[in-house]
Design a protein around this motif. Structure first.
Motif, short mmCIF file in Angstrom:
data_model
loop_
_atom_site.label_atom_id
_atom_site.label_comp_id
_atom_site.label_asym_id
_atom_site.label_seq_id
_atom_site.Cartn_x
_atom_site.Cartn_y
_atom_site.Cartn_z
N ASN A 1 0.84 -1.19 0.00
CA ASN A 1 0.00 0.00 0.00
C ASN A 1 0.88 1.24 0.00
O ASN A 1 1.99 1.24 0.57
CB ASN A 1 -0.91 0.03 1.24
CG ASN A 1 -2.01 -1.01 1.18
OD1 ASN A 1 -2.81 -1.01 0.26
ND2 ASN A 1 -2.02 -1.90 2.17
N THR A 2 0.37 2.33 -0.60
CA THR A 2 1.09 3.59 -0.54
C THR A 2 1.02 4.17 0.87
O THR A 2 0.03 3.94 1.58
CB THR A 2 0.53 4.61 -1.54
OG1 THR A 2 1.26 5.83 -1.44
CG2 THR A 2 -0.94 4.90 -1.27
N ILE A 3 2.05 4.88 1.26
CA ILE A 3 2.02 5.53 2.57
C ILE A 3 1.71 7.02 2.42
O ILE A 3 1.77 7.77 3.40
CB ILE A 3 3.34 5.33 3.33
CG1 ILE A 3 4.51 5.99 2.61
CG2 ILE A 3 3.62 3.85 3.57
CD1 ILE A 3 5.79 6.02 3.45
N LYS B 1 -0.62 9.76 2.56
CA LYS B 1 -1.92 9.90 3.21
C LYS B 1 -2.05 11.31 3.75
O LYS B 1 -1.33 11.71 4.67
CB LYS B 1 -2.06 8.88 4.35
CG LYS B 1 -3.47 8.85 4.95
CD LYS B 1 -3.58 7.72 5.96
CE LYS B 1 -5.00 7.63 6.48
NZ LYS B 1 -5.14 6.51 7.45
N ASN B 2 -2.97 12.07 3.21
CA ASN B 2 -3.12 13.47 3.58
C ASN B 2 -4.48 13.69 4.24
O ASN B 2 -5.48 13.11 3.84
CB ASN B 2 -3.00 14.36 2.35
CG ASN B 2 -1.58 14.39 1.82
OD1 ASN B 2 -0.71 15.07 2.35
ND2 ASN B 2 -1.33 13.59 0.78
N GLY B 3 -4.45 14.52 5.27
CA GLY B 3 -5.66 14.84 6.01
C GLY B 3 -5.29 15.52 7.31
O GLY B 3 -4.10 15.67 7.64
N ASN C 1 -2.79 13.75 9.35
CA ASN C 1 -1.51 13.52 8.68
C ASN C 1 -1.07 14.79 7.96
O ASN C 1 -1.10 14.87 6.73
CB ASN C 1 -1.62 12.36 7.68
CG ASN C 1 -2.11 11.08 8.31
OD1 ASN C 1 -3.32 10.83 8.38
ND2 ASN C 1 -1.19 10.27 8.78
N SER D 1 4.71 15.22 1.83
CA SER D 1 3.34 14.72 1.80
C SER D 1 2.89 14.50 3.24
O SER D 1 3.68 14.68 4.19
CB SER D 1 3.25 13.41 1.01
OG SER D 1 1.93 12.89 1.05
N TRP E 1 1.93 11.43 5.75
CA TRP E 1 2.44 10.05 5.74
C TRP E 1 1.66 9.17 6.72
O TRP E 1 1.31 9.62 7.82
CB TRP E 1 3.92 10.01 6.11
CG TRP E 1 4.76 10.96 5.31
CD1 TRP E 1 5.21 12.20 5.70
CD2 TRP E 1 5.23 10.77 3.98
NE1 TRP E 1 5.94 12.78 4.70
CE2 TRP E 1 5.97 11.94 3.61
CE3 TRP E 1 5.12 9.75 3.04
CZ2 TRP E 1 6.58 12.09 2.38
CZ3 TRP E 1 5.72 9.89 1.82
CH2 TRP E 1 6.44 11.06 1.49
N SER E 2 1.42 7.95 6.34
CA SER E 2 0.73 7.00 7.23
C SER E 2 1.70 6.21 8.10
O SER E 2 1.32 5.71 9.15
CB SER E 2 -0.12 6.03 6.42
OG SER E 2 0.69 5.19 5.61
N TYR F 1 5.77 3.37 -1.51
CA TYR F 1 4.92 2.25 -1.11
C TYR F 1 5.59 1.45 0.00
O TYR F 1 6.83 1.40 0.11
CB TYR F 1 4.64 1.34 -2.31
CG TYR F 1 3.40 1.73 -3.08
CD1 TYR F 1 2.27 0.93 -3.07
CD2 TYR F 1 3.37 2.92 -3.81
CE1 TYR F 1 1.13 1.30 -3.78
CE2 TYR F 1 2.23 3.30 -4.52
CZ TYR F 1 1.11 2.47 -4.49
OH TYR F 1 -0.02 2.83 -5.18
#
Length: 625
Positions: A272-274, A276-278, A281, A330, A332-333, A368
């Protein structure tokens, strides 16, 4: 070294009391425990006192007595009845009151049980429950309460009797409290229950096992239980799960059989991609050094300032590696894991679940994460579906000539054994409300399924029962089912031994055996009961000295006297027992001295003063009867 008289403990938790004395001697003034002193010692000086001395928890009439009952040691022992199947099998079936049996096994199986599963009476108003009063002798209790007949000790707990919940809570509290000490530090207990006592059971288990060790309440969807007249068709039960210590609970390796084979959890790896924006994050910059791996052999990723991730310089790739350092921004998760991977020179790392984890850059500029699934990675759901019904289990038992109401489905218990035990660690599974013997059957089937070597200990009181106009003794059903389970679903090496609770073989511990009119002929001739069986005495001494019932017992040829040697792989010393009434020979004492760390037990009458001195000098642990 000294010689001491072998005594039964005054209470089951003597070791914990001694540990408490060592930590807080101020709370044991004049040899008596002072709870107020201990309370003052444990209180934080920064905390305000609790108003009125009230604390959160569940109380009921009889709770204090239930605690005392749980701490009382048994005055009974176990007597072997028969061996079924392989003679060296460690599996046990014990007939007797389960609280008595738990007490008897307390020292020999302390911190030894991996999984306890019980299906106790649900307290519906027609269930039988155990009625405990251990302030008097068991035989006296049965006589005084008029229950010393075929009905045994069970009484119907009717709502109209008063103290409906209190009786059930006292019965359960004492047994759960005593059973806790049998669990391993990585052990688990499962208790089946329905809505009637669910809330109360949760509170007493929070108290006994610690609410921090509550794991979940499984919801068993009993698909076959819908032909009811109730307004709401209840087709579920609960299985409450606690660990002895939640920190020691490992992630189960089993996978819920209801999960489709196409699910990604069966993939060898998860990618999975890491990016992650919000709000959780916020964007941040990371410096990616030269040598960072990619999933393409060579090429260039152009710098970009629009759309995450932001890349602040062109990225050149050769031989699946970044050739020079660059910055990327970015949300990041898994930023911390990525940093760990970079600091570890791009070598494999493990996440918190033990999965092998790596990172790589794709041609799109996204980073990823790839996680390799562990062989022991499981996926267990709290809702249990499609594990059979009680009706199906009843039908199976009828085919075997057994009638029993509402047995648990074997596949349900088999799955729980698979989830919470290891196949090759000799894990012990205990059920002290054995009923029809479903737990033993489940262990036998699961061992055959995966080649495991799990063991079971089942306990059932031999009380009368009636079902569909048929009457009998409940424990007979248990024993017969286990026997048939081995024949039909077991392995060649399967077997079990049946024991029952019995009066002690040692007369001095049973005042009922002492003839007060003739003390000279009863009290001082021999401490062993008349017509005692040697193996029964050995069994009692094994349990008192902490040796499991599957210990090896042999008569040693090295001694002039008859000496039985008890050994077990999990005990670092041997138990030597000589029941000879004659004075011990010199060569027996000399042979015992060769193993000073062993425990040597003999009759007080077989030692003179000289032998006592020699034994005390030669053997670290000598006990007399």
């Amino acid at each position: 070294m000294t010689i001491e008289e072998l005594k039964r403990p005054e209470r089951l938790d003597e070791d914990r009391i001694e540990a408490l004395k060592a930590l807080f001697p101020e709370a044991f003034l004049d040899g008596r425990f002072n709870a107020q002193t201990l309370k003052e010692l444990l209180e934080s000086p920064a905390e305000s006192p609790v108003e009125g001395g009230e604390f959160y928890g569940l109380t009921w009439p009889g709770k204090k007595q239930a605690r005392k009952v749980a701490a009382m040691p048994s005055r009974l022992t176990l007597k072997q009845l028969e061996v079924v199947g392989h003679k060296d099998s460690p599996n046990l079936m014990v007939l007797g009151d389960n609280l008595e049996v738990i007490r008897i096994l307390q020292k020999a199986y302390n911190k030894s049980v991996k999984l306890i599963y019980i299906d106790p009476p649900y307290n519906t108003g027609s269930d039988f429950i155990y009625r405990d009063d251990y302030s008097i002798d068991l035989n006296e209790y049965l006589e005084e309460t008029g229950q010393a007949d075929a009905a045994g000790r069970l009484v119907t707990n009717l709502r109209s009797d008063g103290r409906f919940h209190s009786r059930w809570l006292s019965m359960m509290y004492a047994r759960l409290f005593a059973a806790r000490e049998l669990l391993r530090e990585d052990g688990t207990i499962l208790v089946s229950i329905n809505d009637v006592e669910f809330a109360n059971l949760k509170l007493i288990m929070d108290e006994i096992f610690g609410e921090e060790n509550f794991i979940t309440s499984f919801i068993w969807n009993n698909e076959g239980n819908i032909d009811q007249q109730s307004k709401i068709k209840v087709n579920h039960e609960f299985i409450m799960m606690y660990s002895f210590d939640a920190e020691n609970l490992k992630r189960p390796a089993a996978i819920d059989p209801n999960i489709e084979e196409t699910s990604k959890i069966f993939n060898d790896a998860i990618e999975n991609t890491i990016i992650k924006n919000g709000p959780a994050n916020p964007p941040s910059r990371i410096t990616i050094p030269a040598g960072f791996p990619t999933d393409f052999k060579e090429g260039t990723i152009k710098a970009k300032q629009a759309g995450y991730p932001l890349i602040y310089s062109d990225v050149t790739v050769k031989d699946y590696k970044v050739t020079s350092e660059f910055e990327i921004e970015s949300g990041w998760s898994s930023k911390n894991l990525l940093s760990l991977f970079i600091n570890n020179q791009f070598s494999d790392i493990q996440d918190s679940e033990g999965k092998v984890t790596t990172f790589y850059l794709r041609q799109t500029g996204a980073i990823y994460m790839r996680k390799v699934r562990s062989e022991n990675q499981g996926h267990v759901l709290s809702v249990l579906r499609n594990f059979g019904t009680s009706k199906q289990s009843s039908n199976l038992l009828k085919e075997w000539g057994l009638n029993f109401s509402f047995p648990k489905p074997i596949y349900l218990i088999q799955y729980l054994c698979q989830v919470l035990t290891s196949k090759d660690s000799g894990d012990i599974i205990m059920d002290f409300f054995a009923g029809s013997g479903t737990t033993a059957h489940a262990v036998i089937k699961q061992n055959k399924s995966d080649g495991g070597n799990r063991q079971f200990i089942c306990v059932q009181i031999p009380d009368a029962y009636s079902f569909e106009d048929e009457e009998g003794v409940l424990s007979d059903i248990t024993v017969k089912r286990i026997r048939l389970s081995i024949e039909k679903d077991g392995k060649p090496e399967d077997g079990f031994r049946t024991f029952r609770t019995a009066p002690s073989n040692i007369r001095k511990w049973n005042h009922r055996e002492v003839d007060l009119q003739n003390l000279g002929n009863t009290l001082f001739t021999t401490v062993l009961n008349e017509n005692y069986k040697t193996y029964d005495v050995l069994t009692e001494l094994m349990l008192l000295e902490g040796f499991p019932l599957d210990s090896r017992v042999e008569q040693s040829p090295e001694f002039d006297d008859v000496v039985h040697v008890v050994t077990h792989p999990e005990r670092s010393y041997r138990l030597l027992v000589c029941l000879s009434t004659d004075t011990l020979s010199d060569t027996t004492v000399e042979e015992a001295a060769k193993f000073p760390k062993d425990t040597f037990v003999c009759l007080e009458s077989s030692l003179n003063d000289q032998l006592k001195l020699r034994l005390a000098d030669a053997v670290e642990n000598v006990k007399t009867l």
